[in-house]
Design an enzyme around this catalytic site. Structure first.
Site, PDB file in Angstrom:
ATOM      1  N   CYS A  30       0.765  -1.201   0.076  1.00  0.00           N
ATOM      2  CA  CYS A  30       0.005   0.122   0.056  1.00  0.00           C
ATOM      3  C   CYS A  30       0.756   1.381  -0.147  1.00  0.00           C
ATOM      4  O   CYS A  30       1.759   1.227   0.147  1.00  0.00           O
ATOM      5  CB  CYS A  30      -0.913  -0.041   1.327  1.00  0.00           C
ATOM      6  SG  CYS A  30      -1.994  -1.458   1.306  1.00  0.00           S
ATOM      7  N   CYS A  90      13.132  -1.090   5.586  1.00  0.00           N
ATOM      8  CA  CYS A  90      13.067  -2.121   4.783  1.00  0.00           C
ATOM      9  C   CYS A  90      14.168  -1.910   3.704  1.00  0.00           C
ATOM     10  O   CYS A  90      13.835  -1.099   2.851  1.00  0.00           O
ATOM     11  CB  CYS A  90      11.706  -2.324   4.252  1.00  0.00           C
ATOM     12  SG  CYS A  90      11.741  -3.758   2.972  1.00  0.00           S
ATOM     13  N   SER A 131      12.123  -1.708 -12.778  1.00  0.00           N
ATOM     14  CA  SER A 131      13.031  -1.346 -11.465  1.00  0.00           C
ATOM     15  C   SER A 131      14.367  -1.587 -11.445  1.00  0.00           C
ATOM     16  O   SER A 131      14.910  -1.013 -10.559  1.00  0.00           O
ATOM     17  CB  SER A 131      12.188  -1.977 -10.164  1.00  0.00           C
ATOM     18  OG  SER A 131      11.739  -3.234 -10.360  1.00  0.00           O
ATOM     19  N   ASP A 137      18.573  -7.868 -12.634  1.00  0.00           N
ATOM     20  CA  ASP A 137      17.133  -7.803 -12.018  1.00  0.00           C
ATOM     21  C   ASP A 137      17.378  -7.465 -10.553  1.00  0.00           C
ATOM     22  O   ASP A 137      18.491  -7.348  -9.914  1.00  0.00           O
ATOM     23  CB  ASP A 137      16.368  -9.186 -12.259  1.00  0.00           C
ATOM     24  CG  ASP A 137      15.025  -9.168 -12.192  1.00  0.00           C
ATOM     25  OD1 ASP A 137      14.329  -8.034 -11.897  1.00  0.00           O
ATOM     26  OD2 ASP A 137      14.444 -10.240 -12.387  1.00  0.00           O
ATOM     27  N   ASP A 138      16.077  -6.853  -9.967  1.00  0.00           N
ATOM     28  CA  ASP A 138      16.182  -6.266  -8.657  1.00  0.00           C
ATOM     29  C   ASP A 138      16.172  -7.384  -7.775  1.00  0.00           C
ATOM     30  O   ASP A 138      16.861  -7.298  -6.789  1.00  0.00           O
ATOM     31  CB  ASP A 138      14.925  -5.309  -8.385  1.00  0.00           C
ATOM     32  CG  ASP A 138      13.596  -6.117  -8.743  1.00  0.00           C
ATOM     33  OD1 ASP A 138      13.256  -6.864  -8.162  1.00  0.00           O
ATOM     34  OD2 ASP A 138      13.271  -5.591  -9.729  1.00  0.00           O
ATOM     35  N   CYS A 154      16.489  -3.471   8.118  1.00  0.00           N
ATOM     36  CA  CYS A 154      15.814  -4.576   8.053  1.00  0.00           C
ATOM     37  C   CYS A 154      16.447  -5.529   6.858  1.00  0.00           C
ATOM     38  O   CYS A 154      16.459  -5.180   5.812  1.00  0.00           O
ATOM     39  CB  CYS A 154      14.061  -4.676   8.038  1.00  0.00           C
ATOM     40  SG  CYS A 154      13.614  -6.280   8.303  1.00  0.00           S
ATOM     41  N   CYS A 213      14.567 -11.012   5.841  1.00  0.00           N
ATOM     42  CA  CYS A 213      14.286 -12.060   5.006  1.00  0.00           C
ATOM     43  C   CYS A 213      15.584 -12.547   4.187  1.00  0.00           C
ATOM     44  O   CYS A 213      15.433 -13.727   3.682  1.00  0.00           O
ATOM     45  CB  CYS A 213      13.403 -11.579   3.741  1.00  0.00           C
ATOM     46  SG  CYS A 213      14.141 -10.072   3.061  1.00  0.00           S
TER      47      CYS A 213
HETATM   48  S1  SF4 Z   1      11.994  -8.913   5.878  1.00  0.00           S
HETATM   49 FE1  SF4 Z   1      12.958  -8.143   4.034  1.00  0.00          FE
HETATM   50  S2  SF4 Z   1      11.154  -7.327   2.759  1.00  0.00           S
HETATM   51 FE2  SF4 Z   1      10.419  -7.656   4.906  1.00  0.00          FE
HETATM   52  S3  SF4 Z   1      10.914  -5.561   5.800  1.00  0.00           S
HETATM   53 FE3  SF4 Z   1      12.777  -6.687   6.101  1.00  0.00          FE
HETATM   54  S4  SF4 Z   1      14.357  -6.289   4.211  1.00  0.00           S
HETATM   55 FE4  SF4 Z   1      12.093  -5.644   3.804  1.00  0.00          FE
END
Ligand code: SF4
Length: 476
Positions: free
Chosen positions: A5, A243, A290, A355-356, A452, A455
């Site tokens: 969003c 992020c 992107s 690619d991103d 962050c 992932c």
């Molecule tokens: S886990 Fe990955 S996609 Fe999710 S907020 Fe953290 S960096 Fe972004």
């Protein structure tokens, strides 16, 4: 993979209508959500539609002409929690008290639902945003606290990532960002209408001619009303966790996040790839759109000529959509199928494709096939984002772990060279090269402890309240 969003709010001190600002800002935020959109203003029922903001010119013009208001908020949606249907289009009305628009994901919405007790009916289709709104309403009503105090209490209950924009029945606007700053939120001024604008990204300000003032800080609530702007800190300062994926994929390249140009970050990440992988290629091409700045960065660092080898079909109704945020594999592949190879640029060449990210690998496999069918001699596929092997609990809805191609490669040891080889086999190309964590952070321009990267690493310590592991997401 889904992310949710884009949000916007505008308040004019001179009483000029802000609806054109809100509508144009939503158009500029369309890359953050392409399922539905909605706008709301005091004394008007919210206007909500499925599809793109600019899809039907009638709606665009109609809203601007019929809702004349000095205060309004808006939202473009991509669902992560809650069904993708009309009832979940935002802004969502909460009681008679306020409307709420959200960017992020609340991972413990089932706990909020429990905390609500029997005061409200919460059918299965309600979204995490709706539940947050109802819980906030409980704090406001039951305890007679003001908005700042009520939200402060609510913030202790919610786990996940959020930016909210709220419009109260009195016509006040609140903009709220979680204490880690996972998702972006900024504030700016529009001179001609004497307005304050809050929005997910600065591109939503630029398109209206507004000027970016600053980011809303992690853990900050900004209140905008006739008395001016008031800021309240609802959480103690701690290291942010912006992020990293916003910088490489999600945000608009023209935006500035935390003072960093997304475009320059992407170029720098491309340069980091060129430093890591010395490939003898004839040309470097981006996967549109992107990855274009990263491919340019690769070219600048390596000197290998940049070419447009793949073009999005911009003239078809769906050709300009983003494949990643389509709600199903079939729809994602449909969008990838609308990428057209430029045979003259490709035939007989050793191609470096930037690619991103490589998430499931389906789109990558398809792109490799296109390039081979167009006569490419050798394809080296590079990803600006490192291998994704863990779930995201902060607003990007990655698939289950077993769908992640880097996870499927069977190597969770973070040995990138090994993952590269196995993913190359899966997507059927000669070489795959993922960026590593150091290259990503250096390219973006933040130290690791300000981003962050859960992932990539599986380390969820950046969450104040650790997310509960969703077994379905992690199941093998
Ligand atoms: S886990 Fe990955 S996609 Fe999710 S907020 Fe953290 S960096 Fe972004």
């Amino acid at each position: 993979m889904k992310e949710k969003c884009g949000i916007v709010g505008a308040y004019s001190y001179s009483g000029k209508t802000v609806m054109p600002i809100v509508m144009n800002s939503l158009k500029a935020l369309q890359h953050r959500g392409q399922e539905s959109w909605g706008v709301a203003a005091p004394d008007y029922p919210p206007y909500k539609k499925l599809g793109l903001v600019a899809e039907y010119n009638y709606d665009f013009v109609h809203v601007i002409q019929s809702i004349i208001t000095p205060v309004a908020i808006g939202h473009v949606r991509y669902s992560t929690i809650g069904t993708s249907d009309f009832r979940n289009i935002q802004p969502i009305q909460i009681g008679d008290e306020f409307l709420i628009a959200h960017n992020g994901t609340i991972t413990n919405s089932y706990e909020l639902e429990k905390a609500l007790g029997h005061e409200f009916s919460t059918p299965t289709w309600v979204s995490d945003t709706h539940l947050v709104g109802l819980r906030l309403l409980q704090f406001l009503r039951r305890n007679n606290y003001d908005w700042f105090r009520s939200f402060e209490l609510l913030s202790k209950e919610i786990v996940g990532a959020y930016c909210f924009i709220i419009l109260t029945k009195d016509g006040d606007v609140y903009a709220i960002r979680d204490d880690k700053g996972f998702r972006p939120l900024c504030i700016g001024k529009h001179k001609d209408t004497d307005s304050i604008i809050v929005a997910s990204e600065s591109c939503a300000l630029s398109i209206t001619g507004a000027v970016l003032e600053r980011d809303i800080n992690p853990g900050e609530i900004v209140k905008i009303n006739k008395d001016g702007i008031e800021s309240y800190k609802f959480s103690e300062q701690s290291n942010p966790a912006h992020c990293a994926f916003e910088y490489t994929y999600f945000a608009h390249p023209s935006s500035y996040l935390e003072g960093k140009s997304v475009y320059i970050s992407r170029k720098n990440v491309g340069k980091m790839l060129a430093k890591r992988y010395h490939i003898e290629g004839d040309i470097v091409i981006p996967v549109p759109d992107s990855a274009r700045p990263a491919a340019l960065g690769y070219y600048e660092e390596s000197g290998i000529p940049f070419e447009e080898g793949l073009l999005k079909d911009r003239y078809g109704r769906r050709g300009g959509l983003r494949s990643f945020i389509q709600p199903s594999t079939q729809k994602r592949l449909e969008i990838t199928r609308m990428i057209l190879p430029l045979i003259e640029a490709i035939r007989g060449k050793n191609i470096i494709v930037v690619d991103d990210s490589i998430v499931r690998g389906n789109s990558s496999r398809q792109i490799v096939r296109y390039l081979k069918n167009s006569g490419a001699k050798k394809i080296s596929l590079l990803s600006t984002f490192p291998p994704i092997t863990y779930a995201c609990y902060a607003g990007i809805d990655f698939p289950t772990q077993k769908e992640l191609v880097a996870y499927q490669s069977g190597d969770n040891s973070q040995n990138i060279d090994e993952i590269n080889k196995r993913v190359a086999d899966i997507v059927k190309t000669e070489f795959v090269g993922y960026n590593d964590l150091d290259g990503l952070c250096e390219g973006i321009g933040f130290p690791k402890n300000k981003l962050c990267t859960s992932c990539i690493t599986g380390d969820y310590n950046c969450f104040k309240n650790k997310p509960k592991v969703d077994k379905k997401k992690l199941e093998k």
